[in-house]
Design an enzyme around this catalytic site. Structure first.
Site, PDB file in Angstrom:
ATOM      1  N   HIS A  24      -1.334  -3.113   1.414  1.00 22.63           N
ATOM      2  CA  HIS A  24      -2.359  -3.450   2.413  1.00 22.63           C
ATOM      3  C   HIS A  24      -3.234  -4.608   1.939  1.00 22.63           C
ATOM      4  O   HIS A  24      -3.700  -5.412   2.738  1.00 22.63           O
ATOM      5  CB  HIS A  24      -3.265  -2.239   2.687  1.00 22.63           C
ATOM      6  CG  HIS A  24      -2.682  -1.242   3.641  1.00 22.63           C
ATOM      7  ND1 HIS A  24      -2.399  -1.548   4.945  1.00 22.63           N
ATOM      8  CD2 HIS A  24      -2.347   0.055   3.486  1.00 22.63           C
ATOM      9  CE1 HIS A  24      -1.908  -0.477   5.552  1.00 22.63           C
ATOM     10  NE2 HIS A  24      -1.863   0.519   4.694  1.00 22.63           N
ATOM     11  N   HIS A  65       1.905   1.650  -1.679  1.00 23.33           N
ATOM     12  CA  HIS A  65       1.699   1.464  -0.235  1.00 23.33           C
ATOM     13  C   HIS A  65       0.303   0.885   0.028  1.00 23.33           C
ATOM     14  O   HIS A  65       0.143  -0.082   0.769  1.00 23.33           O
ATOM     15  CB  HIS A  65       1.882   2.813   0.480  1.00 23.33           C
ATOM     16  CG  HIS A  65       1.494   2.817   1.920  1.00 23.33           C
ATOM     17  ND1 HIS A  65       2.410   2.978   2.940  1.00 23.33           N
ATOM     18  CD2 HIS A  65       0.289   2.670   2.533  1.00 23.33           C
ATOM     19  CE1 HIS A  65       1.781   2.926   4.108  1.00 23.33           C
ATOM     20  NE2 HIS A  65       0.485   2.752   3.887  1.00 23.33           N
ATOM     21  N   GLU A  66      -0.703   1.480  -0.618  1.00 17.15           N
ATOM     22  CA  GLU A  66      -2.084   0.998  -0.405  1.00 17.15           C
ATOM     23  C   GLU A  66      -2.251  -0.415  -0.959  1.00 17.15           C
ATOM     24  O   GLU A  66      -2.954  -1.239  -0.375  1.00 17.15           O
ATOM     25  CB  GLU A  66      -3.104   1.945  -1.047  1.00 17.15           C
ATOM     26  CG  GLU A  66      -3.088   3.377  -0.542  1.00 17.15           C
ATOM     27  CD  GLU A  66      -3.059   3.491   0.972  1.00 17.15           C
ATOM     28  OE1 GLU A  66      -3.624   2.622   1.659  1.00 17.15           O
ATOM     29  OE2 GLU A  66      -2.451   4.450   1.477  1.00 17.15           O
ATOM     30  N   GLY A  93      -4.309   8.255   1.511  1.00 16.15           N
ATOM     31  CA  GLY A  93      -4.644   6.970   0.912  1.00 16.15           C
ATOM     32  C   GLY A  93      -5.232   6.048   1.959  1.00 16.15           C
ATOM     33  O   GLY A  93      -4.925   6.169   3.153  1.00 16.15           O
ATOM     34  N   CYS A 115       1.296   5.885   7.729  1.00 11.54           N
ATOM     35  CA  CYS A 115       0.147   5.009   7.503  1.00 11.54           C
ATOM     36  C   CYS A 115      -0.890   5.287   8.588  1.00 11.54           C
ATOM     37  O   CYS A 115      -0.538   5.388   9.767  1.00 11.54           O
ATOM     38  CB  CYS A 115       0.601   3.556   7.564  1.00 11.54           C
ATOM     39  SG  CYS A 115      -0.741   2.386   7.319  1.00 11.54           S
ATOM     40  N   LEU A 116      -2.143   5.382   8.194  1.00 13.58           N
ATOM     41  CA  LEU A 116      -3.196   5.646   9.178  1.00 13.58           C
ATOM     42  C   LEU A 116      -3.336   4.498  10.174  1.00 13.58           C
ATOM     43  O   LEU A 116      -3.873   4.682  11.256  1.00 13.58           O
ATOM     44  CB  LEU A 116      -4.537   5.900   8.474  1.00 13.58           C
ATOM     45  CG  LEU A 116      -4.607   7.196   7.647  1.00 13.58           C
ATOM     46  CD1 LEU A 116      -5.920   7.265   6.880  1.00 13.58           C
ATOM     47  CD2 LEU A 116      -4.438   8.417   8.533  1.00 13.58           C
ATOM     48  N   GLN A 171      -8.229  -1.519   6.038  1.00 13.14           N
ATOM     49  CA  GLN A 171      -7.966  -0.627   7.171  1.00 13.14           C
ATOM     50  C   GLN A 171      -9.258  -0.220   7.893  1.00 13.14           C
ATOM     51  O   GLN A 171      -9.212   0.257   9.024  1.00 13.14           O
ATOM     52  CB  GLN A 171      -7.205   0.627   6.717  1.00 13.14           C
ATOM     53  CG  GLN A 171      -5.789   0.320   6.254  1.00 13.14           C
ATOM     54  CD  GLN A 171      -5.068   1.573   5.806  1.00 13.14           C
ATOM     55  OE1 GLN A 171      -5.211   1.983   4.670  1.00 13.14           O
ATOM     56  NE2 GLN A 171      -4.329   2.196   6.707  1.00 13.14           N
TER      57      GLN A 171
HETATM   58 NI    NI Z   1      -1.157   2.449   5.113  1.00 14.20          NI
END
Ligand code: NI
Length: 174
Positions: free
Chosen positions: A140, A136-137, A46, A94-95, A51
């Site tokens: 952000h 989660h996304e 995701g 998370c990236l 991000q």
């Molecule tokens: Ni994330």
């Protein structure tokens, strides 16, 4: 399509509230395509636009062939219209927080309204990992990271680790 650099914490840009997208037009579709390519290359399941430094309410999700056989999901202006009373704790990564994982508790199922890749208004009812991932996304988009769900002690421990890792990486590349 292009792969974009992913912003990692700590970074003030990850804390901004993303803006509503008026119409999913070609420029938004280009952003979504680039986000998807970036997410696949990372690899991740995701990614939110912020991000990659774009403060727009857009996310992409693809859990992979078995869990999500219909391919990637593009959600623009996602909004939770219903959430289950039941909560579930699941380990998340998370990236923007490389190699950091923590359990986060969220509603186990949610219904989300959104604009799709073709600017159509849609609604999706999700559970399991897809529910966790979409929530989660969506966090952000409000400038919330998974560490913000943790205790202050745990959070500062992870952020310190990340800052140290980044310093080390800069040193290594000199
Ligand atoms: Ni994330």
């Amino acid at each position: 399509m292009a792969t974009l650099p992913i912003i990692t914490a700590p970074n003030a840009r990850l804390k901004v509230t993303s803006e509503v997208v008026e119409t999913v037009d070609d420029s938004i579709r280009k952003l979504l395509d680039d986000m998807l390519e970036t997410m696949y290359a990372a690899p991740g399941i995701g990614l939110a636009a912020i991000q990659v430094g774009v403060p727009k309410r857009a996310i992409v999700v693809d859990l992979g062939r078995e869990s999500q056989p219909n391919g990637p999901l593009f959600l623009v202006n996602p909004k939770i219209v219903w959430a289950s009373e039941e909560f579930l704790a699941r380990e998340e990564g998370c990236l923007s927080l490389p190699e950091q994982y923590a359990d986060v508790e969220r509603p186990s199922e949610v219904k989300v309204s959104y604009l799709d890749y073709d600017n159509r208004q849609r609604e999706i009812h999700v559970d399991e990992i897809l529910s966790t991932c979409i929530q989660h996304e969506m966090d952000h988009l409000e400038g919330i990271l998974l560490v913000d769900h943790l205790s202050a002690v745990k959070r500062s421990m992870i952020v310190r680790k990340l800052a140290k890792a980044r310093k080390q990486a800069q040193y290594d590349t000199v």
